[in-house]
Motif scaffolding. Sequence first.
Motif, PDB file in Angstrom:
ATOM      1  N   HIS A 212       0.805  -1.225   0.000  1.00 34.79           N
ATOM      2  CA  HIS A 212       0.000   0.000   0.000  1.00 34.79           C
ATOM      3  C   HIS A 212       0.842   1.281   0.000  1.00 34.79           C
ATOM      4  CE1 HIS A 212       0.821  -0.259   4.377  1.00 34.79           C
ATOM      5  NE2 HIS A 212       0.524   1.013   4.446  1.00 34.79           N
ATOM      6  N   HIS A 217       0.351   6.076   0.846  1.00 37.03           N
ATOM      7  CA  HIS A 217       1.332   7.034   1.377  1.00 37.03           C
ATOM      8  C   HIS A 217       1.981   7.891   0.281  1.00 37.03           C
ATOM      9  CE1 HIS A 217       0.816   5.291   5.278  1.00 37.03           C
ATOM     10  NE2 HIS A 217       1.195   4.100   4.866  1.00 37.03           N
ATOM     11  N   ASP A 338      -2.436   5.975   7.384  1.00 38.35           N
ATOM     12  CA  ASP A 338      -2.782   4.589   7.739  1.00 38.35           C
ATOM     13  C   ASP A 338      -4.111   4.523   8.486  1.00 38.35           C
ATOM     14  OD1 ASP A 338      -0.737   2.996   6.633  1.00 38.35           O
ATOM     15  OD2 ASP A 338       0.642   3.591   8.217  1.00 38.35           O
TER      16      ASP A 338
HETATM   17 FE   LIG Z   1       1.078   2.340   5.990  1.00 36.15          FE
END
Ligand SMILES: [Fe+2]
Length: 378
Positions: A212, A217, A338
């Motif tokens: 991810h 990010h 996150d």
């Molecule tokens: Fe992460």
Amino acid sequence: MTYQNPSLDPVAELKANVARPFEDAKAMPKSVYTSEAFCDLELENIFRKEWVCVGRADALKSAGDYITYELAGQPIMVLRDAEGFLRAQSNVCLHRMSTLLHGDGNARNITCPYHGWTYNLDGTLRGAAAMGKNEGFCKAGMKLPEIRCEEWLGWIMVTLSADAPPLAEQLGEVEALVGDFGMADYRQSFRETHVWDTNWKVLAENFMESYHLPVCHAATIGGLSKLEEMECPPSHPAFNYHWILKDADKLPIAVAHPQNTKLKGDLRRTTFLLTIYPSLMITLTPGYFWYLSLHPEGPGKVRIVFGGGFSPDFADDPKAPDYLAQVKALLDSVNVEDKGCTERVYKGLCSGLSQPGPLSHLERPNYDFAQWLAEKIG
Ligand SMILES: [Fe+2]
Ligand code: FES
């Protein structure tokens, strides 16, 4: 509102899920994340039985330094006692069972906030006012129950189990893998507690895969690592790991300090992402580290101890405080990303039309974690 099909048993669903080969693996069934009954099974079979991390030993330097934690419903305190040993014990008074210490700090002795009974740091009862007329009361021998506590590579680990094997027995391979980093000597510079609206395993799985990173990010660390430079080997029975290589020019503290002569070759720019089952997630770089220790608060909430710091190589570097402030600010931004991703996943998997989808080869640790979970719960 959580959608659940009552005809589906989460344990049976999980067993069917983990029977699939990795090449055909799918994300874990939704009920494993949303069911109250499954969460109770996790508390009973995992959080009451395994080793859980509460922080770093170097943060408890002086006699009386303490942190508190709630482990599977049991309030505990971990402190540095007068002899210099780390000690974990029940954080519940021997009188009418109030909790004793709260948060973290330093205490010369432990005073109950209800009727003022006091305890020495070793848990023995020190004083109890107005108890002299109760003939059955005998102070001698009254002591807070002890809880097993081990220091492993600088981590403070506790367990409510009398039978859990010592950590060094289970985690020798971690020591071999990252031994040259000298993790035991890394120093903590911050430790915070957060609660997010997601299941603890959604966050654990988010940590286990770096698939991810480029997208979730994109605004922060996404550009620091490339999918083709990530390695996800099959896991060990007690932990999983993967690693990514980072470029020196983008974040100087993520690579080995010029004075570090122990780390050689690509290890000088390697970031290890270790998940120590059940719930300690460590990002270890040559210059800094950060960690999450997770604990469920029901199916839809996770309590997170979030901490980090730097390697001793940077302790005397005049630029270290700047680097560290930079890293902390970066980690805070990464956490916001996150949090968004993992809370969205929890919302999605609580919905009626969602279905677990297929996994990438970069989600090998997730597959192995599901196997581990099925074995512990089964
Ligand atoms: Fe992460
Ligand atoms: S409950 Fe602790 S002194 Fe009464």
